[in-house]
Scaffold this active site. Structure first.
Site: not given
Ligand code: NI
Length: 137
Positions: A17, A36, A42, A44, A82-83, A127
């Site tokens: 995200h 962020c 990037h 998580h 996911d992914h 997170e």
């Molecule tokens: Ni983040």
């Protein structure tokens, strides 16, 4: 004493995200969201914990069949996020900043359409190991 029991199912997904507010310039976004807000995104490793509270069904001995709960989370949440790049791939976040807070509310709203409303649901989202959110609060 009521025979209400809390049951928990833990699942996991990886997503990318970027946090930003389109109304702000790069400098302001960087000031508020720091790393962020990196335009290149990037990732998580999200840990998701779904809690359900309800009475034990005397016929099954279950509050909810955990296999069914796992299937609902897999089909509705894991396969969706996911992914994925939450900003780019997921309609839910096309106009909504994908903070942990907004993600947990989104997950709750999706799951609540598939879980018996007689069960009181709480969703917790990690997170990072140290940063986590919960909805309802
Ligand atoms: Ni983040």
């Amino acid at each position: 004493m009521s025979n209400k029991v809390a049951v928990y199912r833990k699942e996991h997904f990886n997503s990318a995200h970027r946090l930003f507010n389109a109304d702000w310039d790069d400098e302001m976004n960087k000031k508020v969201f720091g790393k962020c807000s990196n335009p290149h995104y990037h990732g998580h490793n999200y840990e998701l914990i779904v809690k359900l509270v309800g009475e034990i069904n005397p016929k099954t001995g279950f509050v909810m069949d955990m296999k069914l709960l796992s299937d609902v989370i897999q089909e509705q949440i894991i396969e969706r996020f996911d992914h994925k790049n939450l900003n780019e791939d997921c309609n839910e976040f096309a106009q909504l900043n994908p903070t942990a807070e907004n993600i947990v509310v989104t997950i709750y709203n999706i799951l609540s359409q598939h879980i018996d409303p007689v069960l009181k649901m709480t969703v917790r989202l990690y997170e990072t190991e140290r940063n986590f959110v919960q909805y309802p609060a």
